[in-house]
Write a protein that holds these residues in place. Sequence first.
Motif, PDB file in Angstrom:
ATOM      1  N   TYR A 281       0.859  -1.179   0.000  1.00 43.01           N
ATOM      2  CA  TYR A 281       0.000   0.000   0.000  1.00 43.01           C
ATOM      3  C   TYR A 281       0.900   1.235   0.000  1.00 43.01           C
ATOM      4  N   LYS A 282       0.733   2.088  -0.997  1.00 45.06           N
ATOM      5  CA  LYS A 282       1.539   3.310  -1.142  1.00 45.06           C
ATOM      6  C   LYS A 282       3.036   3.022  -1.054  1.00 45.06           C
ATOM      7  N   GLY A 283       3.453   1.924  -1.648  1.00 43.98           N
ATOM      8  CA  GLY A 283       4.869   1.562  -1.641  1.00 43.98           C
ATOM      9  C   GLY A 283       5.355   0.977  -0.334  1.00 43.98           C
ATOM     10  N   LEU A 284       4.470   0.745   0.606  1.00 40.47           N
ATOM     11  CA  LEU A 284       4.834   0.192   1.917  1.00 40.47           C
ATOM     12  C   LEU A 284       4.411  -1.272   2.014  1.00 40.47           C
ATOM     13  N   TYR A 285       5.255  -2.068   2.661  1.00 43.20           N
ATOM     14  CA  TYR A 285       4.892  -3.458   2.913  1.00 43.20           C
ATOM     15  C   TYR A 285       3.924  -3.490   4.092  1.00 43.20           C
ATOM     16  N   ILE A 286       2.769  -4.127   3.892  1.00 46.14           N
ATOM     17  CA  ILE A 286       1.715  -4.221   4.908  1.00 46.14           C
ATOM     18  C   ILE A 286       1.622  -5.672   5.366  1.00 46.14           C
ATOM     19  N   ASP A 287       1.559  -5.884   6.663  1.00 49.79           N
ATOM     20  CA  ASP A 287       1.432  -7.231   7.213  1.00 49.79           C
ATOM     21  C   ASP A 287       0.536  -7.139   8.442  1.00 49.79           C
ATOM     22  N   PHE A 288      -0.554  -7.925   8.459  1.00 53.77           N
ATOM     23  CA  PHE A 288      -1.437  -7.825   9.617  1.00 53.77           C
ATOM     24  C   PHE A 288      -2.168  -9.127   9.912  1.00 53.77           C
ATOM     25  N   GLU A 289      -2.609  -9.204  11.129  1.00 52.75           N
ATOM     26  CA  GLU A 289      -3.365 -10.342  11.656  1.00 52.75           C
ATOM     27  C   GLU A 289      -4.769  -9.848  11.979  1.00 52.75           C
ATOM     28  N   THR A 290      -5.772 -10.693  11.740  1.00 47.98           N
ATOM     29  CA  THR A 290      -7.146 -10.350  12.091  1.00 47.98           C
ATOM     30  C   THR A 290      -7.600 -11.241  13.237  1.00 47.98           C
ATOM     31  N   LYS A 291      -8.257 -10.630  14.204  1.00 46.16           N
ATOM     32  CA  LYS A 291      -8.780 -11.372  15.344  1.00 46.16           C
ATOM     33  C   LYS A 291     -10.173 -10.859  15.676  1.00 46.16           C
TER      34      LYS A 291
END
Length: 195
Positions: A89-99
Amino acid sequence: MINYPAGQGPHKKRRNPYSSATNYSSRGMSFEDKINQSNLYYLKHQIAVIHKKPTPIQVVKVDYPKRSAAKITEAYYRNASTTDYNGIYKGLYIDFETKETKNKTSFPLSNLHDHQLKHMHDCYQHGGVVFLLISFRSNQTVYLLPFKLLQYYLDHFQKQSIPYEFIEQNAFVCSQGIFPPIDYIQALDKFLDQQ
């Protein structure tokens, strides 16, 4: 003439147009389904490219009742999965967890596993934008909790859960609607603006 069971013809029984059936179209959609739909929206509108990571499995046994219908009957997880989603996103690496939690007053930290926290920490150390998306089912609210805040809480408080008040005061609310169902990018923008 063909006699069908219960006197029904070959066509499906027609629904009474005057019946009072309620439409629950998106009510049964899970939190993860909503995130997946949001990701499709972001991709279609060229906002972000974010995908769900597949869980690595080792297939052990497959039955072939017919040539076109292979069925996996035994499989094992190869190793522990990391986080649920990643992308750009916008040249940024995005990493996330959903709970998701049914708890009204706190988010239980038992929902997060050590290998997930380690992976999130490693991504964060390398400059990735890392966060949790937490859904509180009781009040139908979704929050984006940046990893930096999660790490702060873990380092300073020896509790088994994060109080709802802490999340409410420090995390970013994700607006909900139809397109996308959960707009976590809007919340992410608010977080990035503060950096």
